[in-house]
Design a protein around this motif. Sequence first.
Motif, PDB file in Angstrom:
ATOM      1  N   PRO A   1      -3.181   7.436  -6.058  1.00 33.05           N
ATOM      2  CA  PRO A   1      -2.168   6.388  -6.098  1.00 33.05           C
ATOM      3  C   PRO A   1      -2.496   5.226  -7.031  1.00 33.05           C
ATOM      4  CG  PRO A   1      -3.471   6.202  -4.099  1.00 33.05           C
ATOM      5  CD  PRO A   1      -3.906   7.461  -4.782  1.00 33.05           C
ATOM      6  N   THR A   2      -1.446   4.765  -7.685  1.00 29.94           N
ATOM      7  CA  THR A   2      -1.515   3.532  -8.464  1.00 29.94           C
ATOM      8  C   THR A   2      -0.424   2.618  -7.919  1.00 29.94           C
ATOM      9  OG1 THR A   2       0.106   4.257 -10.115  1.00 29.94           O
ATOM     10  CG2 THR A   2      -2.225   4.796 -10.547  1.00 29.94           C
TER      11      THR A   2
ATOM     12  N   ILE B   1      -2.576  -1.657  -0.797  1.00 23.27           N
ATOM     13  CA  ILE B   1      -2.303  -0.292  -0.332  1.00 23.27           C
ATOM     14  C   ILE B   1      -3.138   0.700  -1.128  1.00 23.27           C
ATOM     15  CG2 ILE B   1      -0.529   1.507  -0.184  1.00 23.27           C
ATOM     16  CD1 ILE B   1       1.470  -0.762   0.465  1.00 23.27           C
ATOM     17  N   VAL B   2      -3.180   0.532  -2.441  1.00 24.45           N
ATOM     18  CA  VAL B   2      -4.001   1.403  -3.290  1.00 24.45           C
ATOM     19  C   VAL B   2      -5.460   1.299  -2.858  1.00 24.45           C
ATOM     20  CG1 VAL B   2      -4.843   1.804  -5.642  1.00 24.45           C
ATOM     21  CG2 VAL B   2      -2.431   1.284  -5.263  1.00 24.45           C
ATOM     22  N   ASN B   3      -5.943   0.068  -2.663  1.00 25.43           N
ATOM     23  CA  ASN B   3      -7.337  -0.134  -2.261  1.00 25.43           C
ATOM     24  C   ASN B   3      -7.647   0.541  -0.928  1.00 25.43           C
ATOM     25  OD1 ASN B   3      -7.741  -1.626  -4.579  1.00 25.43           O
ATOM     26  ND2 ASN B   3      -7.566  -3.596  -3.557  1.00 25.43           N
TER      27      ASN B   3
ATOM     28  N   LYS C   1       5.186   2.091  -5.866  1.00 22.99           N
ATOM     29  CA  LYS C   1       6.492   1.454  -6.044  1.00 22.99           C
ATOM     30  C   LYS C   1       7.564   2.516  -6.308  1.00 22.99           C
ATOM     31  CE  LYS C   1       8.481  -2.221  -8.876  1.00 22.99           C
ATOM     32  NZ  LYS C   1       8.137  -3.181  -9.942  1.00 22.99           N
ATOM     33  N   GLU C   2       7.274   3.467  -7.194  1.00 28.84           N
ATOM     34  CA  GLU C   2       8.224   4.531  -7.504  1.00 28.84           C
ATOM     35  C   GLU C   2       8.488   5.421  -6.285  1.00 28.84           C
ATOM     36  OE1 GLU C   2       6.548   6.506 -10.920  1.00 28.84           O
ATOM     37  OE2 GLU C   2       7.198   4.916 -12.287  1.00 28.84           O
ATOM     38  N   ALA C   3       7.452   5.683  -5.497  1.00 23.84           N
ATOM     39  CA  ALA C   3       7.616   6.486  -4.276  1.00 23.84           C
ATOM     40  C   ALA C   3       8.547   5.763  -3.298  1.00 23.84           C
ATOM     41  CB  ALA C   3       6.260   6.758  -3.626  1.00 23.84           C
TER      42      ALA C   3
ATOM     43  N   THR D   1     -11.170  -0.573   0.405  1.00 28.86           N
ATOM     44  CA  THR D   1     -11.207  -1.460   1.571  1.00 28.86           C
ATOM     45  C   THR D   1     -11.032  -0.597   2.818  1.00 28.86           C
ATOM     46  OG1 THR D   1      -8.824  -1.856   1.481  1.00 28.86           O
ATOM     47  CG2 THR D   1     -10.228  -3.454   0.349  1.00 28.86           C
ATOM     48  N   LYS D   2     -11.545  -1.082   3.929  1.00 33.42           N
ATOM     49  CA  LYS D   2     -11.486  -0.318   5.174  1.00 33.42           C
ATOM     50  C   LYS D   2     -10.350  -0.761   6.088  1.00 33.42           C
ATOM     51  CE  LYS D   2     -15.938   1.591   5.154  1.00 33.42           C
ATOM     52  NZ  LYS D   2     -15.734   2.760   4.372  1.00 33.42           N
ATOM     53  N   SER D   3      -9.679  -1.855   5.736  1.00 28.74           N
ATOM     54  CA  SER D   3      -8.564  -2.321   6.570  1.00 28.74           C
ATOM     55  C   SER D   3      -7.461  -2.869   5.674  1.00 28.74           C
ATOM     56  CB  SER D   3      -9.029  -3.390   7.558  1.00 28.74           C
ATOM     57  OG  SER D   3      -9.473  -4.536   6.863  1.00 28.74           O
ATOM     58  N   THR D   4      -6.301  -3.025   6.290  1.00 29.64           N
ATOM     59  CA  THR D   4      -5.155  -3.581   5.575  1.00 29.64           C
ATOM     60  C   THR D   4      -4.224  -4.202   6.610  1.00 29.64           C
ATOM     61  OG1 THR D   4      -3.506  -3.112   3.857  1.00 29.64           O
ATOM     62  CG2 THR D   4      -3.789  -1.439   5.572  1.00 29.64           C
TER      63      THR D   4
END
Length: 178
Positions: free
Chosen positions: A32-33, A84-86, A38-40, A92-95
Amino acid sequence: MNQKTSLTYKNEILEKYKREKGGEMSSYLFKPTRKQIKEACMWLLHRRNEKYDEGILNRFFKFNEGENKLHAIDRVKGDRFKPIVNFLTGETKSTTTANLELIAWLIDFKPRPLSVYLRATPTEEIIQDRSPTSLSSIKKELEVVETPETKVIHRNDKSITIISQINPSLKITTIVSL
């Protein structure tokens, strides 16, 4: 049965993502980028409309009343998708919950959102996590294997008497009034 929490929700979403690499959306989510996410979102906007999906999208994108949602998503800066990408790439382990809900929507994780996940029963989870093609197989799994032998033994203008033999030692008589 394990206790459901926001942590198990996050872990199950991440497991599904890793296992299926985005599933139906793998062409966007395999690596993912920000632009692909965004396109998805734009591609799925009018294709994935389950009960709580509008709320998930409103929470993430903060749409204005009456706003064209497709144009609103198109105007969102790519930086909005970086967390989201991270998260998906393991940087990252959380969001945030809003990000997690959007990921759940993108990969079609069920049950979603978190509030529904927390109160879903195990049977609901099994049914919701199956694809439509396998729903017929789950119905077969739940059906009784042996059907009883049934005979109409009496019929008149007011009733029908039916006898069903479930097994050699059990007979059930049913009288249906008309």
